[in-house]
Design an enzyme around this catalytic site. Sequence first.
Site, PDB file in Angstrom:
ATOM      1  N   ASP A  91      30.101  39.556  63.405  1.00  0.00           N
ATOM      2  CA  ASP A  91      29.861  38.226  64.062  1.00  0.00           C
ATOM      3  C   ASP A  91      29.883  38.256  65.578  1.00  0.00           C
ATOM      4  O   ASP A  91      30.234  39.528  66.077  1.00  0.00           O
ATOM      5  CB  ASP A  91      30.721  37.057  63.631  1.00  0.00           C
ATOM      6  CG  ASP A  91      32.151  37.188  64.086  1.00  0.00           C
ATOM      7  OD1 ASP A  91      32.960  36.451  64.006  1.00  0.00           O
ATOM      8  OD2 ASP A  91      32.376  38.458  64.499  1.00  0.00           O
ATOM      9  N   ASP A 289      29.076  34.081  53.588  1.00  0.00           N
ATOM     10  CA  ASP A 289      30.444  35.164  54.130  1.00  0.00           C
ATOM     11  C   ASP A 289      31.630  33.762  54.105  1.00  0.00           C
ATOM     12  O   ASP A 289      31.182  32.807  54.432  1.00  0.00           O
ATOM     13  CB  ASP A 289      30.449  35.645  55.209  1.00  0.00           C
ATOM     14  CG  ASP A 289      30.795  34.522  56.346  1.00  0.00           C
ATOM     15  OD1 ASP A 289      29.889  34.003  56.735  1.00  0.00           O
ATOM     16  OD2 ASP A 289      32.191  34.322  56.867  1.00  0.00           O
ATOM     17  N   CYS A 327      35.730  37.953  32.413  1.00  0.00           N
ATOM     18  CA  CYS A 327      35.742  38.741  33.513  1.00  0.00           C
ATOM     19  C   CYS A 327      35.816  40.062  33.371  1.00  0.00           C
ATOM     20  O   CYS A 327      36.753  40.483  32.457  1.00  0.00           O
ATOM     21  CB  CYS A 327      36.703  38.191  34.565  1.00  0.00           C
ATOM     22  SG  CYS A 327      36.668  39.251  36.119  1.00  0.00           S
ATOM     23  N   CYS A 329      36.590  42.722  35.285  1.00  0.00           N
ATOM     24  CA  CYS A 329      37.100  43.468  36.453  1.00  0.00           C
ATOM     25  C   CYS A 329      38.503  43.954  35.919  1.00  0.00           C
ATOM     26  O   CYS A 329      39.108  43.723  34.891  1.00  0.00           O
ATOM     27  CB  CYS A 329      37.415  42.513  37.788  1.00  0.00           C
ATOM     28  SG  CYS A 329      39.063  41.617  37.492  1.00  0.00           S
ATOM     29  N   CYS A 332      41.402  41.793  35.174  1.00  0.00           N
ATOM     30  CA  CYS A 332      41.326  40.943  33.922  1.00  0.00           C
ATOM     31  C   CYS A 332      41.376  41.844  32.719  1.00  0.00           C
ATOM     32  O   CYS A 332      41.692  41.355  31.357  1.00  0.00           O
ATOM     33  CB  CYS A 332      40.168  40.264  33.980  1.00  0.00           C
ATOM     34  SG  CYS A 332      40.378  38.906  35.058  1.00  0.00           S
ATOM     35  N   HIS A 357      40.315  40.757  41.841  1.00  0.00           N
ATOM     36  CA  HIS A 357      39.865  39.814  41.062  1.00  0.00           C
ATOM     37  C   HIS A 357      38.913  38.771  41.748  1.00  0.00           C
ATOM     38  O   HIS A 357      37.554  38.643  41.281  1.00  0.00           O
ATOM     39  CB  HIS A 357      40.657  39.151  40.193  1.00  0.00           C
ATOM     40  CG  HIS A 357      39.984  37.859  39.462  1.00  0.00           C
ATOM     41  ND1 HIS A 357      39.337  38.159  37.975  1.00  0.00           N
ATOM     42  CD2 HIS A 357      39.911  36.540  39.592  1.00  0.00           C
ATOM     43  CE1 HIS A 357      38.773  37.053  37.782  1.00  0.00           C
ATOM     44  NE2 HIS A 357      39.232  36.131  38.633  1.00  0.00           N
TER      45      HIS A 357
END
Lengths: 413, 178
Positions: A91, A289, A327, A329, A332, A357
């Site tokens: 930015d 974002d 999920c 991931c 999880c 997560h």
Amino acid sequence: MALRFEVLGRFNRARAAQLTLPHFACQTPLFMPVGTQGTIKGLTTDQLEEIGCQIILGNTYHLALRPTSELIDELGGLHKFMNWPRALLTDSGGFQMVSCITNLYVAGIFYTQWHFAYIFQVSLLHLADITEKGVTFQSPVDGKPMLLTPEESIQIQNRIGADIIMALDDVVRTTITGPRIEEAMYRTLRWVDRCIAAHKRPHEQNLFGIVQGGLDPVLRDICVRGLVDRNLPGYAIGGLAGGEDKDSFWRVVAQCTAALPEDKPRYVMGVGYPLDIVVCSALGADMYDCVYPTRTARFGTALVPEGVLKLKHNAMVNDTRPIDPTCACMVCKNYTRAYIHCLVTKDAMGSQLLSYHNLYYMLQLSRNLHSSIVEGRFVCDFLQKMFPKGDVPEWVCNAMDVAGIDISSCCSS
Amino acid sequence: MKFAVKALSSGKARAGVVHLGSCPSPIETPCLLLSTRKGLPIFISPDLLSSLPSPDSNLLQFSPLHFSEGPSPKTISSIGGLHQMVGLHEYGFAAVARDSIQCLPECGSTNKTGASFETPCGRRLIKPVEYMEMITSMKPNLWATLADEVPAWANNKRNKTSVDRTVKWLDECIARSP
């Protein structure tokens, strides 16, 4: 121009596209985690690659203070410095200086815990002053007055070396009314010309302009047309995600996406909540974002299809289910709510696992948006899980009307 | 568990090898146990842990007292034990009541019924029966008995008491051994 943007599929205004940047070919819609100081708190770059992160956002202001853009340049640029092979976006540095005091005070508590306390001194914000030259503020390091001009912002970003760099804009909060908004919008256009002139690496770094104008459609329209005239590689919609009501928020996004060029990426800055991302994607935005997923993880909150799950809650003490059974991931697949509960707010590992997560969730949401936009079901699937009783908020229904997406099957009324 | 000495130096040092049920490869000794907090090395999640040299990094030390505030032994049992709970199925865990950082023996408060520790949740007195309840639910590969640990400068009387208590508690722990 150092990017290619190719729309692969559409559903009304929503687009699924490929955004090819110097360091990585990305699929949009996409979510960019915020890696303020050249790192995402709690995750290594290997883990970020593993969960499918495509672009990371770095904060110019923080990097310029520490370790300085000159050092980053000397060491081969931010990609090399933080060992991130994929894409980066920086930015302009302006927002950090004029951000809401409340937000940074809260952030200061966490940054204290992560030893970045000296960056966030609340007193800094009282002394931010915007003139035609640039943004004047008091250095948090030694109290000296410092000026960030459009030229300086671009020079710093040129040294950092991100794939996408942002023009310095005069950003005002949408909760403000009056002539300041118009002044800021016109100044943003004048500053973008200075940014373009100062940009030394247009073949390696893409300069995005930022649409300002508050909640005023006339001002927003003038700003969009002014930026489009400059033929930039991409455009951001700024000045939102600052406390305005949702109904105003989506209308500004809708207006801007309708007027911005079809064949260039559109980035809604600071957004956000999963629901906001789904709505903005339906209206034709591509990039997002937000610090929300990682910040809320440090509070002990997990993102799930139904909304949020507060792992600190006593109900979690003996709950042997994973955070989200749907999920895939690492967290999880390996951990129960009971275990995460015993960690959160007491051990850093709790923040790490929840950040992992939550980012996985946001990136999976992006992937699902990309793959399902063509099928047109993406909004309904998401809304049905989040609002099983059909109580979809009115602003979402209004936005979907404009987006031309029929969500009557998800609404009870 | 199997342990064998493979080589001896001319003095007392020995090189050995440890076979643990959960670890796919034997671990050479002398070896360093990684210290953990609630079963995971601090800041190192399982996916990062696997990037450390293996099998040398496969042995972890933990303190059951880290779980004083939960999850309960019942919940840990229903999850399937410590290996399951922290997602480190192919690692070896050695349980010791004290760690060197946050669960420190408080010998002044230890008495004949149990050992006292300073923990992040305050001072806790642990009796052999409670300790063994934790061990049984967590199912570590190796575990040390509950002991009355005293510093090297304890007086003779206190020292003698600590030895008597430790032997007594060892018997009680063995009796409740899973």
